[in-house]
Scaffold this motif. Structure first.
Motif, mmCIF file in Angstrom:
data_model
loop_
_atom_site.group_PDB
_atom_site.id
_atom_site.type_symbol
_atom_site.label_atom_id
_atom_site.label_comp_id
_atom_site.label_asym_id
_atom_site.label_seq_id
_atom_site.Cartn_x
_atom_site.Cartn_y
_atom_site.Cartn_z
ATOM 1 N N UNK A 68 -3.650 -9.037 -6.982
ATOM 2 C CA UNK A 68 -5.285 -8.375 -6.989
ATOM 3 C C UNK A 68 -5.186 -7.054 -7.354
ATOM 4 N N UNK A 69 -4.524 -6.122 -6.470
ATOM 5 C CA UNK A 69 -4.389 -4.686 -6.605
ATOM 6 C C UNK A 69 -2.903 -4.530 -6.614
ATOM 7 N N UNK A 70 -2.332 -3.348 -7.178
ATOM 8 C CA UNK A 70 -0.959 -2.982 -6.816
ATOM 9 C C UNK A 70 -0.925 -1.592 -7.187
ATOM 10 N N UNK A 71 0.137 -0.957 -6.607
ATOM 11 C CA UNK A 71 0.214 0.497 -6.616
ATOM 12 C C UNK A 71 0.289 1.117 -7.921
ATOM 13 N N UNK A 72 -0.133 2.201 -8.252
ATOM 14 C CA UNK A 72 -0.252 2.785 -9.381
ATOM 15 C C UNK A 72 1.050 3.124 -10.045
ATOM 16 N N UNK A 73 1.466 2.344 -11.135
ATOM 17 C CA UNK A 73 2.735 2.414 -11.928
ATOM 18 C C UNK A 73 3.084 3.906 -12.149
ATOM 19 N N UNK A 74 1.928 4.687 -12.442
ATOM 20 C CA UNK A 74 2.080 6.150 -12.932
ATOM 21 C C UNK A 74 2.430 7.041 -11.785
ATOM 22 N N UNK A 75 2.161 6.472 -10.485
ATOM 23 C CA UNK A 75 2.335 7.541 -9.434
ATOM 24 C C UNK A 75 2.708 6.545 -8.227
ATOM 25 N N UNK A 76 3.766 5.937 -8.210
ATOM 26 C CA UNK A 76 4.148 5.050 -7.258
ATOM 27 C C UNK A 76 4.565 5.446 -5.869
#
Length: 105
Positions: A68-76
Motif C-alpha cells: 500500500x505504502x512504502x518508505x521513500x526510496x530517495x530517503x530510506x
C-alpha cells in the motif's frame, strides 16, 4: 613531453571508447537466458511471501509484491516519509489520527 603523451593517451582512449560504443549499439539485443539471483542467506523454508518472513524469502519475493505504502526510496533513512505504491496519495488521518482512508489506483 609528459603532458603531450598524456593528451595522446586520453585521445586514443576516447577514440576507442567511441568506436566500441558504435559497434555495441549496432548489435541486436538477445532475448532469453537465465537470471541467477544471489541471496546472501541460507535457503528459505518456502517462497510463500505471505507465510515466511526470513531474510532469504523477503528479498527473493519482494519484487513480485506491491504494498500500500512504502518508505521513500530517495530517503530510506527517514522513518516518517512514505510514498504510495498502490494508493493514489497518502491520506490525512481522521478520527483523531486513528483512521486513514486510502484510494487504490
Amino acid at each position: 613531453m609528459g603532458l603531450a603523451l598524456r593528451g595522446l593517451a586520453a585521445g586514443l582512449l576516447t577514440a576507442l571508447t567511441l568506436v566500441g560504443g558504435v559497434a555495441a549499439a549496432e548489435e541486436a539485443p538477445k532475448r532469453g537466458g537465465v537470471l541467477t539471483y544471489m541471496i546472501p542467506a541460507d535457503a528459505p523454508p518456502s517462497f510463500d511471501g505471505h507465510r515466511e518472513a526470513t531474510f532469504a524469502t523477503v528479498h527473493a519475493v519482494a519484487p513480485f509484491y506491491s504494498v500500500l505504502i512504502r518508505a521513500n526510496p530517495e530517503n530510506p533513512a527517514s522513518t516518517a516519509e512514505f510514498v504510495c505504491d498502490v494508493c493514489t496519495e497518502i491520506p490525512e488521518p481522521t478520527d483523531g489520527g486513528r483512521t486513514y482512508s486510502f484510494m487504490i489506483r
